[in-house]
Write a protein that holds these residues in place. Structure first.
Motif, PDB file in Angstrom:
ATOM      1  N   ALA A   1     -60.629 -45.184  -2.380  1.00 24.22           N
ATOM      2  CA  ALA A   1     -59.520 -45.194  -1.225  1.00 24.22           C
ATOM      3  C   ALA A   1     -59.260 -43.838  -0.824  1.00 24.22           C
ATOM      4  N   MET A   2     -59.085 -43.082  -1.937  1.00 24.93           N
ATOM      5  CA  MET A   2     -58.668 -41.674  -1.549  1.00 24.93           C
ATOM      6  C   MET A   2     -59.757 -40.768  -0.891  1.00 24.93           C
ATOM      7  N   ASN A   3     -60.899 -41.086  -1.307  1.00 24.69           N
ATOM      8  CA  ASN A   3     -62.209 -40.442  -0.533  1.00 24.69           C
ATOM      9  C   ASN A   3     -62.169 -41.027   0.689  1.00 24.69           C
ATOM     10  N   LYS A   4     -61.966 -42.260   1.003  1.00 25.76           N
ATOM     11  CA  LYS A   4     -62.198 -42.952   2.216  1.00 25.76           C
ATOM     12  C   LYS A   4     -61.168 -42.385   3.098  1.00 25.76           C
ATOM     13  N   ALA A   5     -59.933 -42.283   2.885  1.00 24.76           N
ATOM     14  CA  ALA A   5     -58.800 -41.768   3.588  1.00 24.76           C
ATOM     15  C   ALA A   5     -59.167 -40.311   3.972  1.00 24.76           C
ATOM     16  N   GLY A   6     -59.590 -39.521   2.907  1.00 28.54           N
ATOM     17  CA  GLY A   6     -59.884 -38.013   3.001  1.00 28.54           C
ATOM     18  C   GLY A   6     -58.822 -37.039   3.052  1.00 28.54           C
ATOM     19  N   ILE A   7     -57.723 -37.565   3.669  1.00 29.81           N
ATOM     20  CA  ILE A   7     -56.535 -36.750   3.802  1.00 29.81           C
ATOM     21  C   ILE A   7     -55.383 -37.485   3.012  1.00 29.81           C
ATOM     22  N   ILE A   8     -54.681 -37.065   1.870  1.00 26.63           N
ATOM     23  CA  ILE A   8     -53.611 -37.618   1.386  1.00 26.63           C
ATOM     24  C   ILE A   8     -52.139 -37.059   1.849  1.00 26.63           C
TER      25      ILE A   8
ATOM     26  N   TYR B   1     -51.679 -47.569  -0.955  1.00 32.39           N
ATOM     27  CA  TYR B   1     -51.374 -47.101  -2.271  1.00 32.39           C
ATOM     28  C   TYR B   1     -50.300 -46.232  -2.152  1.00 32.39           C
ATOM     29  N   LEU B   2     -49.211 -46.368  -2.897  1.00 26.01           N
ATOM     30  CA  LEU B   2     -48.129 -45.479  -2.705  1.00 26.01           C
ATOM     31  C   LEU B   2     -47.800 -44.709  -4.123  1.00 26.01           C
ATOM     32  N   GLY B   3     -48.063 -43.481  -4.221  1.00 28.01           N
ATOM     33  CA  GLY B   3     -47.775 -42.804  -5.535  1.00 28.01           C
ATOM     34  C   GLY B   3     -46.560 -41.875  -5.383  1.00 28.01           C
ATOM     35  N   ILE B   4     -46.438 -41.284  -6.511  1.00 28.54           N
ATOM     36  CA  ILE B   4     -45.271 -40.198  -6.473  1.00 28.54           C
ATOM     37  C   ILE B   4     -45.775 -38.816  -7.059  1.00 28.54           C
ATOM     38  N   GLY B   5     -45.451 -38.000  -6.281  1.00 24.24           N
ATOM     39  CA  GLY B   5     -45.608 -36.451  -6.786  1.00 24.24           C
ATOM     40  C   GLY B   5     -44.593 -35.413  -7.360  1.00 24.24           C
ATOM     41  N   THR B   6     -44.740 -34.520  -7.787  1.00 27.42           N
ATOM     42  CA  THR B   6     -43.924 -33.439  -8.363  1.00 27.42           C
ATOM     43  C   THR B   6     -43.319 -34.082  -9.533  1.00 27.42           C
ATOM     44  N   ILE B   7     -44.323 -34.712 -10.521  1.00 28.01           N
ATOM     45  CA  ILE B   7     -43.602 -35.249 -11.789  1.00 28.01           C
ATOM     46  C   ILE B   7     -44.078 -34.145 -13.000  1.00 28.01           C
ATOM     47  N   PHE B   8     -42.887 -33.762 -13.389  1.00 27.85           N
ATOM     48  CA  PHE B   8     -43.226 -32.892 -14.615  1.00 27.85           C
ATOM     49  C   PHE B   8     -42.813 -33.685 -16.077  1.00 27.85           C
ATOM     50  N   PHE B   9     -41.871 -34.517 -16.070  1.00 29.19           N
ATOM     51  CA  PHE B   9     -41.605 -35.150 -17.181  1.00 29.19           C
ATOM     52  C   PHE B   9     -41.919 -36.592 -17.520  1.00 29.19           C
TER      53      PHE B   9
ATOM     54  N   VAL C   1     -64.990 -31.174  -2.226  1.00 33.04           N
ATOM     55  CA  VAL C   1     -63.387 -31.735  -2.666  1.00 33.04           C
ATOM     56  C   VAL C   1     -63.938 -33.346  -2.586  1.00 33.04           C
ATOM     57  N   HIS C   2     -63.311 -34.294  -2.958  1.00 35.54           N
ATOM     58  CA  HIS C   2     -62.898 -35.700  -2.975  1.00 35.54           C
ATOM     59  C   HIS C   2     -62.163 -36.174  -1.811  1.00 35.54           C
ATOM     60  N   CYS C   3     -61.127 -35.263  -1.700  1.00 33.22           N
ATOM     61  CA  CYS C   3     -59.781 -35.450  -0.348  1.00 33.22           C
ATOM     62  C   CYS C   3     -59.122 -34.214  -0.645  1.00 33.22           C
ATOM     63  N   VAL C   4     -58.286 -34.215   0.384  1.00 31.17           N
ATOM     64  CA  VAL C   4     -57.259 -32.962   0.294  1.00 31.17           C
ATOM     65  C   VAL C   4     -55.837 -33.725   0.542  1.00 31.17           C
ATOM     66  N   GLY C   5     -55.033 -32.966  -0.088  1.00 34.20           N
ATOM     67  CA  GLY C   5     -53.589 -33.343  -0.067  1.00 34.20           C
ATOM     68  C   GLY C   5     -52.952 -32.486   1.218  1.00 34.20           C
ATOM     69  N   MET C   6     -52.162 -33.156   2.037  1.00 36.85           N
ATOM     70  CA  MET C   6     -51.504 -32.452   3.112  1.00 36.85           C
ATOM     71  C   MET C   6     -49.908 -32.704   3.402  1.00 36.85           C
ATOM     72  N   GLY C   7     -49.436 -31.735   3.398  1.00 37.83           N
ATOM     73  CA  GLY C   7     -47.700 -31.859   3.638  1.00 37.83           C
ATOM     74  C   GLY C   7     -47.468 -31.431   4.875  1.00 37.83           C
ATOM     75  N   SER C   8     -46.804 -30.181   4.597  1.00 39.11           N
ATOM     76  CA  SER C   8     -46.213 -29.424   5.702  1.00 39.11           C
ATOM     77  C   SER C   8     -46.912 -29.196   7.063  1.00 39.11           C
TER      78      SER C   8
ATOM     79  N   ASN D   1     -54.349 -44.294   4.247  1.00 42.58           N
ATOM     80  CA  ASN D   1     -53.637 -45.503   3.318  1.00 42.58           C
ATOM     81  C   ASN D   1     -53.295 -45.383   1.984  1.00 42.58           C
ATOM     82  N   VAL D   2     -53.462 -43.948   1.460  1.00 42.30           N
ATOM     83  CA  VAL D   2     -53.041 -43.337   0.080  1.00 42.30           C
ATOM     84  C   VAL D   2     -51.650 -42.606   0.506  1.00 42.30           C
ATOM     85  N   PHE D   3     -50.614 -42.898   0.189  1.00 45.07           N
ATOM     86  CA  PHE D   3     -49.317 -41.992   0.271  1.00 45.07           C
ATOM     87  C   PHE D   3     -48.799 -41.052  -0.764  1.00 45.07           C
ATOM     88  N   GLU D   4     -48.608 -40.230  -1.018  1.00 48.12           N
ATOM     89  CA  GLU D   4     -47.782 -39.350  -1.922  1.00 48.12           C
ATOM     90  C   GLU D   4     -46.441 -38.998  -1.721  1.00 48.12           C
ATOM     91  N   PHE D   5     -45.396 -39.762  -1.891  1.00 43.91           N
ATOM     92  CA  PHE D   5     -44.263 -39.293  -1.874  1.00 43.91           C
ATOM     93  C   PHE D   5     -43.900 -38.305  -2.824  1.00 43.91           C
TER      94      PHE D   5
END
Ligand code: ELE
Length: 222
Positions: free
Chosen positions: A9-16, A69-77, A179-186, A40-44
């Motif tokens: 799904a991440m590859n299909k979306a291309g942009i996360i 699919y809803l994931g969470i980023g900036t996980i350190f611990f 790349v398989h997909c890219v992450g994009m925020g700002s 449809n893959v979203f990283e909060f």
């Protein structure tokens, strides 16, 4: 959740989309326009004390969205990972490689996408059995770094994140590097549009970015 289904799904979306905001309503709207644009893959991201409670609301709001699919980023611990797994995260993303997190995610049978900045770290992840890494910070490392990683570890999938732009020239250099997909925020979420609650315009921008990507991906299919 099935790892292969997520990774396909991440590859299909291309942009996360990578996003964080304190305002639950605004974040739900942002997530919705992404979903409607086929992202449809979203990283909060886990940025600040509000993040867990906002995430729980996002999970509720998207509970019945098909193939979302809803994931969470900036996980350190691992304690952070545990909280978000309990809240229903479909996947975890980190800006770093960490063996303790790798082992914890494995024990919880959840996909963990580590942040990688060297070929040695990329190899650690590959050896551990991780299918997809996040190259971070992508704009510092560049597409040449991705191409080098792919040349020596071709089976490792890569998602560059940090400073990726929705313009054709920028997207194309990343996808040409393999790349398989890219992450994009700002670059995907204009602060002004969110502040002014112009979600329709935001949706237009996201549709445009995803359209650019699909056009050159389709044209490169032989
Ligand atoms: O928090 C994390 O885990 C991160 O990955 C850092 C940033 O949120 C992304 O790198 C997005 O960066 P921009 O697309 O440049 O906004």
């Amino acid at each position: 959740m099935n790892q292969k289904v997520l990774i396909d799904a991440m590859n299909k979306a291309g942009i996360i989309p990578v996003f964080n905001h304190k305002d639950v309503e605004a974040t739900i709207k942002v997530m919705k326009v992404c979903h409607q644009a086929g992202l449809n893959v979203f990283e909060f991201t886990n940025r600040g004390d509000h993040s867990l409670s906002v995430f729980k609301e996002l999970k509720k709001a998207s509970a019945h969205w098909e193939d979302f699919y809803l994931g969470i980023g900036t996980i350190f611990f691992k304690e952070q990972a545990a909280d978000f797994i309990e809240a229903g995260a479909d996947f975890l993303v980190s800006p770093v490689w960490d063996l303790e997190l790798a082992e914890y995610a494995k024990s919880q049978k959840i996909t963990w996408i580590p942040g990688i900045g060297t070929v040695s770290e990329a190899f650690q992840a590959f050896k551990f059995g991780i299918p997809l890494i996040k190259v971070f910070p992508a704009n510092v490392l560049g597409p040449e770094f991705v191409a080098s990683v792919k040349s020596v570890i071709p089976d490792l999938l890569v998602m560059p994140t940090g400073g990726v732009h929705p313009e054709e020239g920028n997207l194309k250099t990343w996808f040409d590097a393999g790349v398989h997909c890219v992450g994009m925020g700002s670059q995907l979420f204009s602060k002004v549009l969110i502040q002014e609650k112009q979600f329709e315009k935001l949706g237009d921008n996201i549709n445009q970015a995803s359209g650019i990507l699909n056009r050159f991906r389709n044209s490169s299919v032989k």
